[in-house]
Write a protein that holds these residues in place. Structure first.
Motif, PDB file in Angstrom:
ATOM      1  N   PHE A   5      28.457  34.006  34.136  1.00  0.00           N
ATOM      2  CA  PHE A   5      29.096  32.702  33.879  1.00  0.00           C
ATOM      3  C   PHE A   5      30.598  32.923  33.691  1.00  0.00           C
ATOM      4  O   PHE A   5      31.027  33.563  32.732  1.00  0.00           O
ATOM      5  N   LEU A   6      31.385  32.405  34.640  1.00  0.00           N
ATOM      6  CA  LEU A   6      32.845  32.553  34.592  1.00  0.00           C
ATOM      7  C   LEU A   6      33.499  31.167  34.559  1.00  0.00           C
ATOM      8  O   LEU A   6      34.370  30.847  35.356  1.00  0.00           O
ATOM      9  N   GLY A   7      33.055  30.349  33.619  1.00  0.00           N
ATOM     10  CA  GLY A   7      33.736  29.065  33.427  1.00  0.00           C
ATOM     11  C   GLY A   7      35.203  29.285  33.058  1.00  0.00           C
ATOM     12  O   GLY A   7      36.075  28.459  33.388  1.00  0.00           O
ATOM     13  N   ALA A   8      35.487  30.405  32.390  1.00  0.00           N
ATOM     14  CA  ALA A   8      36.865  30.727  32.002  1.00  0.00           C
ATOM     15  C   ALA A   8      37.554  31.516  33.116  1.00  0.00           C
ATOM     16  O   ALA A   8      38.017  32.642  32.916  1.00  0.00           O
ATOM     17  N   HIS A   9      37.596  30.912  34.308  1.00  0.00           N
ATOM     18  CA  HIS A   9      38.260  31.554  35.443  1.00  0.00           C
ATOM     19  C   HIS A   9      39.718  31.116  35.480  1.00  0.00           C
ATOM     20  O   HIS A   9      40.628  31.916  35.589  1.00  0.00           O
ATOM     21  N   VAL A  10      39.911  29.802  35.433  1.00  0.00           N
ATOM     22  CA  VAL A  10      41.265  29.246  35.363  1.00  0.00           C
ATOM     23  C   VAL A  10      41.092  27.836  34.778  1.00  0.00           C
ATOM     24  O   VAL A  10      39.987  27.287  34.798  1.00  0.00           O
ATOM     25  N   VAL A  11      42.145  27.270  34.263  1.00  0.00           N
ATOM     26  CA  VAL A  11      42.033  25.904  33.721  1.00  0.00           C
ATOM     27  C   VAL A  11      42.052  24.928  34.899  1.00  0.00           C
ATOM     28  O   VAL A  11      42.976  24.964  35.718  1.00  0.00           O
ATOM     29  N   HIS A  18      20.880  30.327  33.065  1.00  0.00           N
ATOM     30  CA  HIS A  18      20.775  30.867  34.430  1.00  0.00           C
ATOM     31  C   HIS A  18      21.523  32.185  34.582  1.00  0.00           C
ATOM     32  O   HIS A  18      21.565  32.736  35.680  1.00  0.00           O
ATOM     33  N   ALA A  19      22.148  32.665  33.518  1.00  0.00           N
ATOM     34  CA  ALA A  19      23.045  33.810  33.638  1.00  0.00           C
ATOM     35  C   ALA A  19      22.594  34.972  32.752  1.00  0.00           C
ATOM     36  O   ALA A  19      21.845  34.792  31.788  1.00  0.00           O
ATOM     37  N   ARG A  20      23.071  36.161  33.097  1.00  0.00           N
ATOM     38  CA  ARG A  20      22.861  37.341  32.251  1.00  0.00           C
ATOM     39  C   ARG A  20      24.142  37.716  31.521  1.00  0.00           C
ATOM     40  O   ARG A  20      24.112  38.347  30.474  1.00  0.00           O
ATOM     41  N   TRP A  21      25.286  37.349  32.114  1.00  0.00           N
ATOM     42  CA  TRP A  21      26.585  37.791  31.612  1.00  0.00           C
ATOM     43  C   TRP A  21      27.540  36.619  31.418  1.00  0.00           C
ATOM     44  O   TRP A  21      27.416  35.594  32.088  1.00  0.00           O
ATOM     45  N   VAL A  22      28.539  36.838  30.536  1.00  0.00           N
ATOM     46  CA  VAL A  22      29.666  35.922  30.424  1.00  0.00           C
ATOM     47  C   VAL A  22      30.935  36.722  30.707  1.00  0.00           C
ATOM     48  O   VAL A  22      31.027  37.906  30.364  1.00  0.00           O
ATOM     49  N   ASP A  23      31.912  36.066  31.352  1.00  0.00           N
ATOM     50  CA  ASP A  23      33.146  36.733  31.788  1.00  0.00           C
ATOM     51  C   ASP A  23      34.306  35.795  31.471  1.00  0.00           C
ATOM     52  O   ASP A  23      34.120  34.574  31.321  1.00  0.00           O
ATOM     53  N   ALA A  24      35.507  36.353  31.364  1.00  0.00           N
ATOM     54  CA  ALA A  24      36.717  35.536  31.221  1.00  0.00           C
ATOM     55  C   ALA A  24      37.857  36.259  31.920  1.00  0.00           C
ATOM     56  O   ALA A  24      37.922  37.489  31.906  1.00  0.00           O
ATOM     57  N   PHE A  25      38.724  35.469  32.533  1.00  0.00           N
ATOM     58  CA  PHE A  25      39.905  36.011  33.223  1.00  0.00           C
ATOM     59  C   PHE A  25      41.043  35.972  32.206  1.00  0.00           C
ATOM     60  O   PHE A  25      41.664  34.923  31.986  1.00  0.00           O
ATOM     61  N   CYS A  26      41.295  37.116  31.574  1.00  0.00           N
ATOM     62  CA  CYS A  26      42.295  37.209  30.516  1.00  0.00           C
ATOM     63  C   CYS A  26      43.602  37.685  31.144  1.00  0.00           C
ATOM     64  O   CYS A  26      43.762  38.880  31.414  1.00  0.00           O
ATOM     65  N   GLU A  27      44.490  36.743  31.444  1.00  0.00           N
ATOM     66  CA  GLU A  27      45.683  37.095  32.216  1.00  0.00           C
ATOM     67  C   GLU A  27      46.694  35.960  32.082  1.00  0.00           C
ATOM     68  O   GLU A  27      46.296  34.792  31.906  1.00  0.00           O
ATOM     69  N   THR A  28      47.970  36.267  32.214  1.00  0.00           N
ATOM     70  CA  THR A  28      48.979  35.211  32.269  1.00  0.00           C
ATOM     71  C   THR A  28      48.647  34.293  33.448  1.00  0.00           C
ATOM     72  O   THR A  28      48.370  34.772  34.551  1.00  0.00           O
ATOM     73  N   GLY A  29      48.624  32.994  33.200  1.00  0.00           N
ATOM     74  CA  GLY A  29      48.259  32.046  34.262  1.00  0.00           C
ATOM     75  C   GLY A  29      46.796  31.677  34.216  1.00  0.00           C
ATOM     76  O   GLY A  29      46.357  30.766  34.917  1.00  0.00           O
ATOM     77  N   ALA A  30      46.024  32.394  33.383  1.00  0.00           N
ATOM     78  CA  ALA A  30      44.601  32.054  33.230  1.00  0.00           C
ATOM     79  C   ALA A  30      44.335  31.804  31.742  1.00  0.00           C
ATOM     80  O   ALA A  30      44.728  30.750  31.229  1.00  0.00           O
ATOM     81  N   PHE A  31      43.722  32.754  31.024  1.00  0.00           N
ATOM     82  CA  PHE A  31      43.390  32.522  29.619  1.00  0.00           C
ATOM     83  C   PHE A  31      44.011  33.585  28.726  1.00  0.00           C
ATOM     84  O   PHE A  31      44.069  34.771  29.085  1.00  0.00           O
ATOM     85  N   SER A  32      44.446  33.165  27.537  1.00  0.00           N
ATOM     86  CA  SER A  32      45.042  34.086  26.565  1.00  0.00           C
ATOM     87  C   SER A  32      43.944  34.961  25.961  1.00  0.00           C
ATOM     88  O   SER A  32      42.746  34.624  26.050  1.00  0.00           O
ATOM     89  N   ARG A  78      31.380  40.865  30.079  1.00  0.00           N
ATOM     90  CA  ARG A  78      32.208  41.597  31.036  1.00  0.00           C
ATOM     91  C   ARG A  78      33.516  40.824  31.169  1.00  0.00           C
ATOM     92  O   ARG A  78      33.597  39.660  30.771  1.00  0.00           O
ATOM     93  N   MET A  79      34.546  41.428  31.683  1.00  0.00           N
ATOM     94  CA  MET A  79      35.855  40.764  31.675  1.00  0.00           C
ATOM     95  C   MET A  79      36.687  41.100  32.898  1.00  0.00           C
ATOM     96  O   MET A  79      36.549  42.159  33.481  1.00  0.00           O
ATOM     97  N   HIS A  80      37.570  40.150  33.234  1.00  0.00           N
ATOM     98  CA  HIS A  80      38.684  40.419  34.138  1.00  0.00           C
ATOM     99  C   HIS A  80      39.883  40.741  33.239  1.00  0.00           C
ATOM    100  O   HIS A  80      40.248  39.914  32.392  1.00  0.00           O
ATOM    101  N   GLY A  81      40.507  41.885  33.432  1.00  0.00           N
ATOM    102  CA  GLY A  81      41.654  42.200  32.584  1.00  0.00           C
ATOM    103  C   GLY A  81      42.671  43.092  33.269  1.00  0.00           C
ATOM    104  O   GLY A  81      42.336  43.917  34.120  1.00  0.00           O
TER     105      GLY A  81
END
Ligand code: NIG
Ligand code: FE
Length: 418
Positions: free
Chosen positions: A190-196, A222-236, A255-258
């Motif tokens: 689940f990557l709801g926190a991809h971008v605003v 429906h998911a096994r994992w949660v993810d977030a895109f932690c980056e300038t322009g995405a989420f703090s 898991r994370m994008h970082g």
């Protein structure tokens, strides 16, 4: 490995299996004598019921598996002899474990790519273009597209795929994407926190409330994992932490994008939260490397992104020398890396990131399995899933040595040829 058979246990019958023999070089990923890839020469693999039951020298195949032998016939109670497949001296490797993809989306961004190749920088905001096309697509359109990508990946040797949501960014569409992904894999993120999304412009914290609340409640099952895109322009980091902790409280792994587009706190946050993996890791401080080395968090490198965005490649050598567990994945998505090819990732990692061919192969198989916290894939070992790739080459080195050449000859997933 848990859930695997006893090493050396002898099968008594192989009614629904096969013997893959005359393998010139077998990569088992069962470490032996300093060889992390567990390489066997002149080897064979015996498969039964979708699982590997034995690996070893071709000259020492268990008697019960020898086709036509009196002993095997008796052991099988008269069942048909095991099918024998001759690898012709070629190499066999575990199926690739692609632990990071975004395969459910509408449209593409070829024009954005062309503009980038003409000098435009990559920016996270391009994701919103795909969100529009994805929301407008029907389930059947998305399903057909997804099925095509899965087949494309399989033909290139990928037998395990993680797939993220993240191009819906509203409750209804994120749920659709998760359901569709779950039709083809157990590894849904689940990557709801991809971008605003545009409708929450200037209200990022309200969007985070939605993601950590109603959206998680709808998508989480429906998911096994949660993810977030932690980056300038995405989420703090604070916004990312909020979503990831909510996901964990709902029973999802993290898991994370970082650290994709610049230095930042993503890797430190991933380690602090005990994430299974932090992905990209392109810009790392010395403290980030030390933190990763002292953790169970896998650093997943995605060289297709640097290739397609003209960014500097991450320094895999630095991570490996520090003792970090490294995985390679495709990050297949329409913006930053539109390829499903794990052989390409291996070639790039060897040529551009300081990895040896053996390290890159391990990272694309066992490393991906670690990143997904799986012990049933990523190795050719008794008890593991029979996910096998027969290369049209004598060694795994050829995956980097012959870049761009389709070297995947045959693929089995759970013992069934794709
Ligand atoms: O992993 N970094 C964030 N998400 C994707 C890019 C998605 C896009 O550009 O559409 C990535 O690179
Ligand atoms: Fe990604």
């Amino acid at each position: 490995m848990s859930g695997v058979g006893r090493p050396g246990a002898r099968p008594v019958s192989v009614p629904d299996g096969f013997l893959l023999t005359n393998i010139g070089e077998l990569t088992t990923n069962v470490a032996v004598d300093g060889d992390r890839c567990g390489t066997l020469r002149d080897a064979a693999v015996l498969v039964e019921g979708g699982r590997v039951v034995w690996t070893g020298p071709a000259a020492r195949v268990p008697d019960a598996a020898r086709p036509g032998s009196a002993e095997s016939a008796a052991a099988r109670g008269g069942a048909p002899a095991v099918e024998v497949i001759d690898a012709g001296g070629r190499a066999v490797v575990p199926g690739f474990v692609d632990s990071h993809t975004h395969l459910v989306f509408g449209g593409d961004r070829a024009e954005e790519f062309a503009a980038r190749m003409a000098g435009e920088p990559y920016a996270a905001g391009g994701i919103r273009t795909t969100v529009g096309a994805t929301r407008a697509a029907t389930d059947d359109e998305l399903r057909a597209r997804l099925g095509g990508f899965v087949a494309e990946a399989r033909a290139q040797g990928t037998t395990t795929l993680e797939i993220k949501t993240g191009y819906g960014l509203d409750v209804e569409t994120e749920t659709r994407l998760a359901r569709l992904a779950a039709e083809v894999t157990d590894e849904v993120t689940f990557l709801g926190a991809h971008v605003v999304p545009p409708e929450f412009a200037d209200r990022a914290d309200d969007y985070v409330d939605l993601v950590a609340g109603d959206m998680l409640a709808a998508v989480g099952p429906h998911a096994r994992w949660v993810d977030a895109f932690c980056e300038t322009g995405a989420f703090s980091p604070a916004q990312s932490r909020r979503v990831l902790e909510a996901g964990r409280a709902a029973g999802l792994g993290i898991r994370m994008h970082g650290n994709q587009l610049g230095y930042g706190e993503g890797v430190a946050l991933a380690v602090a939260l005990g994430a299974a993996a932090v992905d990209h890791c392109t810009y790392l401080s010395d403290d980030d490397v030390v933190a990763l080395a002292g953790s169970d968090t896998v650093a997943t490198l995605l060289p297709g992104v640097e290739f397609s965005t003209r960014q500097p490649y991450p320094d895999a050598r630095r991570l490996l020398d520090a003792g970090v567990t490294v995985a390679l994945a495709s990050d297949c998505n329409p913006g930053s890396s539109f390829t499903t090819s794990m052989p390409l990732m291996i070639a790039l990692a060897v040529r551009e990131m300081g990895m040896t061919p053996a390290e890159a192969l391990w990272a694309a198989t066992a490393g991906g399995a670690r990143a997904l916290r799986r012990d049933d894939v990523g190795a050719i070992a008794p008890g593991a899933r029979a996910d096998l790739v027969l290369l049209d080459a004598p060694t795994r080195v050829h995956l980097a040595y012959r870049p761009g050449v389709p070297l995947v000859r045959r693929v089995w997933k759970d013992g069934v040829e794709a």
